[in-house]
Write a protein that holds these residues in place. Structure first.
Motif, PDB file in Angstrom:
ATOM      1  N   GLY A  50      -9.893  60.511   7.278  1.00  0.00           N
ATOM      2  CA  GLY A  50     -10.390  59.815   8.466  1.00  0.00           C
ATOM      3  C   GLY A  50     -11.577  58.932   8.153  1.00  0.00           C
ATOM      4  N   ALA A  51     -12.634  59.095   8.917  1.00  0.00           N
ATOM      5  CA  ALA A  51     -13.828  58.252   8.780  1.00  0.00           C
ATOM      6  C   ALA A  51     -14.862  58.858   7.838  1.00  0.00           C
ATOM      7  N   ASP A  52     -14.489  59.868   7.066  1.00  0.00           N
ATOM      8  CA  ASP A  52     -15.458  60.529   6.184  1.00  0.00           C
ATOM      9  C   ASP A  52     -16.050  59.566   5.159  1.00  0.00           C
ATOM     10  N   ASN A  53     -15.214  58.667   4.628  1.00  0.00           N
ATOM     11  CA  ASN A  53     -15.722  57.716   3.646  1.00  0.00           C
ATOM     12  C   ASN A  53     -16.735  56.759   4.268  1.00  0.00           C
ATOM     13  N   TYR A  54     -16.508  56.395   5.522  1.00  0.00           N
ATOM     14  CA  TYR A  54     -17.460  55.503   6.194  1.00  0.00           C
ATOM     15  C   TYR A  54     -18.755  56.246   6.509  1.00  0.00           C
ATOM     16  N   ALA A  55     -18.643  57.528   6.843  1.00  0.00           N
ATOM     17  CA  ALA A  55     -19.844  58.338   7.065  1.00  0.00           C
ATOM     18  C   ALA A  55     -20.631  58.500   5.766  1.00  0.00           C
ATOM     19  N   ALA A  56     -19.912  58.521   4.636  1.00  0.00           N
ATOM     20  CA  ALA A  56     -20.581  58.675   3.345  1.00  0.00           C
ATOM     21  C   ALA A  56     -21.444  57.463   3.004  1.00  0.00           C
ATOM     22  N   LEU A  57     -21.147  56.303   3.606  1.00  0.00           N
ATOM     23  CA  LEU A  57     -21.970  55.124   3.361  1.00  0.00           C
ATOM     24  C   LEU A  57     -23.424  55.374   3.779  1.00  0.00           C
ATOM     25  N   ALA A  58     -23.594  56.061   4.917  1.00  0.00           N
ATOM     26  CA  ALA A  58     -24.941  56.334   5.415  1.00  0.00           C
ATOM     27  C   ALA A  58     -25.679  57.333   4.539  1.00  0.00           C
ATOM     28  N   ASP A  59     -24.944  58.183   3.817  1.00  0.00           N
ATOM     29  CA  ASP A  59     -25.569  59.210   2.975  1.00  0.00           C
ATOM     30  C   ASP A  59     -25.721  58.775   1.523  1.00  0.00           C
ATOM     31  N   ASP A  60     -25.220  57.584   1.193  1.00  0.00           N
ATOM     32  CA  ASP A  60     -25.280  57.106  -0.186  1.00  0.00           C
ATOM     33  C   ASP A  60     -26.691  56.609  -0.493  1.00  0.00           C
ATOM     34  N   ARG A  61     -27.401  57.316  -1.356  1.00  0.00           N
ATOM     35  CA  ARG A  61     -28.794  56.975  -1.659  1.00  0.00           C
ATOM     36  C   ARG A  61     -28.912  55.696  -2.482  1.00  0.00           C
ATOM     37  N   GLU A  62     -27.873  55.354  -3.225  1.00  0.00           N
ATOM     38  CA  GLU A  62     -27.947  54.174  -4.070  1.00  0.00           C
ATOM     39  C   GLU A  62     -27.525  52.906  -3.332  1.00  0.00           C
ATOM     40  N   LEU A  63     -26.864  53.053  -2.193  1.00  0.00           N
ATOM     41  CA  LEU A  63     -26.336  51.879  -1.507  1.00  0.00           C
ATOM     42  C   LEU A  63     -27.446  50.937  -1.054  1.00  0.00           C
ATOM     43  N   GLY A  64     -28.578  51.480  -0.647  1.00  0.00           N
ATOM     44  CA  GLY A  64     -29.683  50.630  -0.217  1.00  0.00           C
ATOM     45  C   GLY A  64     -30.157  49.699  -1.317  1.00  0.00           C
TER      46      GLY A  64
END
Length: 290
Positions: A50-64
């Motif tokens: 489902g949307a778990d991968n999209y939720a993981a975007l908010a928890d990705d520390r390196e994405l910022g």
């Protein structure tokens, strides 16, 4: 006869439509579908999350830091590329001897293979490379350009700038040659300075080309990959890890294909937003669009 003409028209555009469907619409749909799954190629699993991968975007520390590097690269490249390309086009639009030679020199990197161009610059920017050897002649101790955060990003921007500035230069040059000379003559008679003629005559008349080059340059800057992969591999740290390279790492190095597809959707949105904004704002500053 009308039906026959319509059929002939559809047959003419059918190959193009088939290509768009096969290589644009279907892949976009598949990326969206994959982003809703956790796909582990090594284990052979393909599970709906489902949307778990999209939720993981908010928890990705390196994405910022990745988005910061992407924005820094894009802004730096777009500003320098468009400014330098327009400056060179105006300069080479003068009726002076040798302008044809300089046009060829500035455009020649465009036709060079991207990877070959980047590899050569990789050798030049090493600690004992050609750039530092040149600086050493002038008594300057150059840094290891690709191994420190600030200089690494600046180096990647400059390498890409020199690679593609000739293309925008040619586009600007073609636009400048289409500006009627009578307008410049009328402006001179009215007492307009060179800067006033450029601002009031040149820029408005070449504004459609400015819009085109701006869109192409922004989209290209957000999709940079080969230069990062060859020169810095995203380092040092994550200082040059742009979004496309981070997507590649997640999908093909760490085998998180579902999350990589999610990053692809994010990239699509990031590319789409400035393109739509520029296209909607064109009526306010592009000549003939008001």
């Amino acid at each position: 006869m009308r039906r026959r003409d319509q059929l002939a028209g559809w047959l003419m555009v059918a190959p193009q439509l088939a290509g768009i469907v096969a290589f644009v619409i279907v892949p976009l749909g598949m990326v969206g579908w994959y982003s809703l799954h956790e796909w582990n190629v090594l284990a052979g699993t393909f599970d709906f999350v489902g949307a778990d991968n999209y939720a993981a975007l908010a928890d990705d520390r390196e994405l910022g830091s990745v988005l910061k590097a992407t924005g820094l690269f894009s802004v730096g490249l777009v500003v320098l590329n468009l400014s330098l390309a327009l400056f060179l086009a105006v300069l080479l639009n003068q009726k002076l001897r040798g302008t044809v030679v300089f046009r060829t020199l500035f455009f020649s990197p465009v036709v060079v293979t991207l990877v070959a161009w980047t590899i050569v610059w990789g050798f030049l920017l090493q600690d004992n490379g050609g750039v530092n050897a040149f600086l050493d002649v002038a008594g300057i101790d150059g840094p290891n350009w690709l191994r420190s955060g600030g200089s690494a990003m600046a180096s990647v921007i400059v390498v890409q700038l020199f690679k593609n500035v000739g293309l925008n230069m040619v586009l600007f040059l073609a636009a400048l040659q289409g500006v009627p000379a009578e307008l410049y003559e009328a402006a001179r008679i009215d007492g307009a300075s060179a800067w006033a003629r450029f601002r009031r005559v040149t820029v408005p008349l070449i504004s459609p080309t400015i819009l085109l080059t701006m869109i192409l340059t922004i989209v290209g800057s957000l999709q940079v990959f080969a230069q990062i992969a060859v020169l810095t591999q995203g380092g040092p740290g994550t200082s040059t890890t742009v979004l496309v390279y981070y997507l590649y790492q997640q999908a093909f190095q760490f085998h998180h294909l579902g999350y990589g597809a999610t990053l692809s959707v994010l990239l699509f949105g990031i590319v789409l937003v400035p393109t739509v904004i520029q296209w909607r704002m064109r009526r306010k500053w592009v000549f003939h669009e008001s």
